[in-house]
Scaffold this active site. Structure first.
Site, PDB file in Angstrom:
ATOM      1  N   HIS A  68     -15.074 -45.084 -32.610  1.00 58.99           N
ATOM      2  CA  HIS A  68     -14.820 -43.937 -31.706  1.00 58.99           C
ATOM      3  C   HIS A  68     -14.455 -42.548 -32.241  1.00 58.99           C
ATOM      4  O   HIS A  68     -13.942 -42.482 -33.197  1.00 58.99           O
ATOM      5  CB  HIS A  68     -13.769 -44.370 -30.624  1.00 58.99           C
ATOM      6  CG  HIS A  68     -12.333 -44.377 -31.052  1.00 58.99           C
ATOM      7  ND1 HIS A  68     -11.614 -43.271 -30.899  1.00 58.99           N
ATOM      8  CD2 HIS A  68     -11.707 -45.457 -31.705  1.00 58.99           C
ATOM      9  CE1 HIS A  68     -10.335 -43.689 -31.625  1.00 58.99           C
ATOM     10  NE2 HIS A  68     -10.483 -44.736 -31.916  1.00 58.99           N
ATOM     11  N   ASP A  70     -13.570 -39.869 -29.849  1.00 60.61           N
ATOM     12  CA  ASP A  70     -12.516 -39.365 -29.129  1.00 60.61           C
ATOM     13  C   ASP A  70     -11.130 -39.576 -29.488  1.00 60.61           C
ATOM     14  O   ASP A  70     -10.869 -40.499 -30.342  1.00 60.61           O
ATOM     15  CB  ASP A  70     -12.585 -39.991 -27.336  1.00 60.61           C
ATOM     16  CG  ASP A  70     -12.283 -41.419 -27.553  1.00 60.61           C
ATOM     17  OD1 ASP A  70     -12.733 -42.392 -28.382  1.00 60.61           O
ATOM     18  OD2 ASP A  70     -11.228 -41.832 -26.587  1.00 60.61           O
ATOM     19  N   ASP A 101      -7.287 -42.225 -36.788  1.00 58.65           N
ATOM     20  CA  ASP A 101      -7.537 -42.798 -35.761  1.00 58.65           C
ATOM     21  C   ASP A 101      -8.487 -41.913 -34.918  1.00 58.65           C
ATOM     22  O   ASP A 101      -8.425 -41.112 -34.060  1.00 58.65           O
ATOM     23  CB  ASP A 101      -6.323 -43.000 -34.948  1.00 58.65           C
ATOM     24  CG  ASP A 101      -6.523 -44.003 -33.862  1.00 58.65           C
ATOM     25  OD1 ASP A 101      -7.876 -44.770 -33.795  1.00 58.65           O
ATOM     26  OD2 ASP A 101      -5.840 -44.062 -32.757  1.00 58.65           O
ATOM     27  N   GLU A 135     -12.622 -44.653 -26.226  1.00 56.57           N
ATOM     28  CA  GLU A 135     -11.701 -46.006 -26.805  1.00 56.57           C
ATOM     29  C   GLU A 135     -10.183 -45.505 -26.413  1.00 56.57           C
ATOM     30  O   GLU A 135      -9.385 -46.439 -25.874  1.00 56.57           O
ATOM     31  CB  GLU A 135     -11.755 -46.127 -28.151  1.00 56.57           C
ATOM     32  CG  GLU A 135     -11.280 -47.172 -28.597  1.00 56.57           C
ATOM     33  CD  GLU A 135      -9.835 -47.202 -29.077  1.00 56.57           C
ATOM     34  OE1 GLU A 135      -9.189 -48.339 -29.366  1.00 56.57           O
ATOM     35  OE2 GLU A 135      -9.408 -46.211 -29.173  1.00 56.57           O
ATOM     36  N   GLU A 136      -9.764 -44.133 -26.291  1.00 58.60           N
ATOM     37  CA  GLU A 136      -8.466 -43.944 -26.190  1.00 58.60           C
ATOM     38  C   GLU A 136      -8.301 -43.709 -24.436  1.00 58.60           C
ATOM     39  O   GLU A 136      -6.931 -43.388 -24.399  1.00 58.60           O
ATOM     40  CB  GLU A 136      -8.214 -42.462 -26.864  1.00 58.60           C
ATOM     41  CG  GLU A 136      -8.293 -42.593 -28.328  1.00 58.60           C
ATOM     42  CD  GLU A 136      -7.293 -43.528 -29.138  1.00 58.60           C
ATOM     43  OE1 GLU A 136      -6.544 -44.178 -28.294  1.00 58.60           O
ATOM     44  OE2 GLU A 136      -7.268 -43.409 -30.279  1.00 58.60           O
ATOM     45  N   GLU A 164     -11.409 -49.272 -37.331  1.00 57.42           N
ATOM     46  CA  GLU A 164     -10.128 -48.928 -36.683  1.00 57.42           C
ATOM     47  C   GLU A 164      -9.050 -49.130 -38.059  1.00 57.42           C
ATOM     48  O   GLU A 164      -9.128 -49.855 -38.852  1.00 57.42           O
ATOM     49  CB  GLU A 164      -9.349 -49.779 -35.648  1.00 57.42           C
ATOM     50  CG  GLU A 164     -10.163 -49.844 -34.290  1.00 57.42           C
ATOM     51  CD  GLU A 164      -9.557 -48.335 -33.605  1.00 57.42           C
ATOM     52  OE1 GLU A 164      -8.667 -47.718 -34.060  1.00 57.42           O
ATOM     53  OE2 GLU A 164     -10.018 -48.111 -32.574  1.00 57.42           O
ATOM     54  N   HIS A 353      -1.946 -40.765 -33.983  1.00 55.74           N
ATOM     55  CA  HIS A 353      -1.410 -40.437 -32.478  1.00 55.74           C
ATOM     56  C   HIS A 353      -0.119 -39.535 -32.710  1.00 55.74           C
ATOM     57  O   HIS A 353       0.460 -39.042 -31.983  1.00 55.74           O
ATOM     58  CB  HIS A 353      -0.929 -41.766 -31.655  1.00 55.74           C
ATOM     59  CG  HIS A 353      -2.152 -42.190 -31.170  1.00 55.74           C
ATOM     60  ND1 HIS A 353      -1.908 -43.180 -30.136  1.00 55.74           N
ATOM     61  CD2 HIS A 353      -3.434 -42.445 -31.603  1.00 55.74           C
ATOM     62  CE1 HIS A 353      -3.141 -43.669 -29.764  1.00 55.74           C
ATOM     63  NE2 HIS A 353      -3.955 -43.147 -30.984  1.00 55.74           N
TER      64      HIS A 353
END
Length: 380
Positions: A68, A70, A101, A135-136, A164, A353
């Site tokens: 992903h 995003d 990520d 995905e997020e 991931e 994150h």
């Protein structure tokens, strides 16, 4: 043609693709893949941008990659040492939102695939790349939409690797061969509002809810299975919405989240929770209702040829034999496992994150080398 995964990672970070904004990330990847001979299709759904790319004949054995572009919001921009969307490289470290990520992971498997098909294309076989911008977020129109489109267009992956970040501290130490299921239960207890000085004239839902949550929290769901740790239940909210200290509320709400292994299913856990709430209602006279969401069932890709091939590539390029794990939260692998065997391997995820998300560029090079070796071995 050799595609630099470090530069591609930095370019992707500069795309401000906070869910659900595409930010130019998929447009960039579509250009790169199209130039390398991949047939690209945008599979957007309900405002979510997705990209599917294939090199080779779709009737052939196909190695798939999923990821992903995003990212989560940056939080306080002033707290960042480097610009969150700057893609800066300083002292051998790439900084920015998505560095771990998982824009670097996407860049690595795209670079590995492009190098392979342009320098040493196989006589037989195909590579498919499925990248989402959801995905997020709710994950309802991302990889799910890609898989729906693939089913409708007779597109298949024989095996799939999700990029991931899987390593806790050191490159190579862990790959994921499965994930726990995740269930969230929202309870509401209804009683009768009244004055705190006259409790006999009211029906207080708070003690009943507290008893239920205590019973659930202290219950041992199971002892774990061959590939999974024991299932866990965690109380995450408890609220009456009552600002007054002298009023017995008429309603109380609470939420629990269960991460469950393959000894359980979402359905069996839902029935168990319903029974516990019904028993508490019977004992207390308080009305209980419950709403459940299941974001994914548990799954495991049993060790075999594909798992062994990924593990061998990881060890060859990092010098570390990876642990075969099912730990952590959920990922889009939970959707792909219904389509084909799937495993996950990627970067060290310690800063994902967080403010000042970053990755050493050496890890990016290592990861691309792992993916390149996997592709070579897969089509050998």
């Amino acid at each position: 043609m050799t595609l630099d995964p470090i530069q591609l990672s930095a370019d992707l970070i500069r795309c401000e693709s906070v869910t659900p904004v595409e930010g130019g990330a998929l447009q960039l990847l579509e250009r790169v893949l199209s130039d390398a001979g991949f047939h690209c299709t945008r599979v957007d759904r309900n405002g979510t941008a997705n990209l599917f790319a294939r090199w080779g004949d779709k009737t052939e054995r196909t190695l798939g990659f999923n990821g992903h572009t995003d990212v989560v919001p940056i939080g306080d921009a002033e707290a960042w040492t480097h610009a969150p969307f700057g893609g800066e490289i300083s002292d051998g470290i790439l900084w920015g939102r998505g560095a771990t990520d998982m824009k670097s992971g996407v860049a690595c498997f795209v670079a590995a695939a492009v190098d392979f098909v342009t320098r040493t294309p196989p006589e037989k076989g195909s590579i498919a790349i499925a990248i989402t911008g959801d995905e997020e977020g709710d994950a309802t129109d991302g990889t799910v939409a890609l898989l729906d489109w693939m089913d409708a267009n007779d597109e298949r992956m024989s095996d799939c690797l999700v990029g991931e970040p899987t390593c806790p501290n050191t490159m190579g130490e862990m790959m994921k061969i499965g994930r726990r299921g995740s269930l969230t239960a929202y309870f509401t207890a209804k009683g009768v509002q009244g004055h705190a000085a006259y409790p006999h004239r009211a029906k207080n839902p708070v003690p009943a809810m507290a008893r239920l949550i205590d019973q659930l929290s202290n219950h041992s769901l199971d002892q774990g299975t061959a590939h999974f740790d024991p299932s866990t239940l965690v109380a995450t909210t408890f609220d009456t919405g009552n600002p007054a200290t002298n009023v017995i509320p008429s309603e109380c709400k609470a939420t629990v989240n269960i991460r469950f292994n393959d000894a359980r299913t979402g359905e069996s856990l839902t029935k168990w929770l319903e029974a516990k709430a019904a028993k508490m209602a019977e004992e207390t006279g308080i009305e209980f209702t419950m709403r459940v969401t299941i974001s994914g069932e548990s799954f495991v890709t049993e060790p075999g040829a594909f798992v062994d091939m990924v593990a061998a590539a990881v060890e060859a390029e990092t010098g570390v034999a990876p642990e075969l794990s099912t730990s952590g939260g959920t990922s889009d692998a939970r959707f792909i496992q219904k389509h084909c065997p799937v495993v996950e391997f990627g970067l060290v995820g310690k800063t994902m994150h967080k403010v000042d998300e970053h990755v050493p560029v050496q890890q990016i090079t290592q990861l691309k080398n792992v993916y390149s070796r996997l592709i070579r071995d897969y089509f050998a």
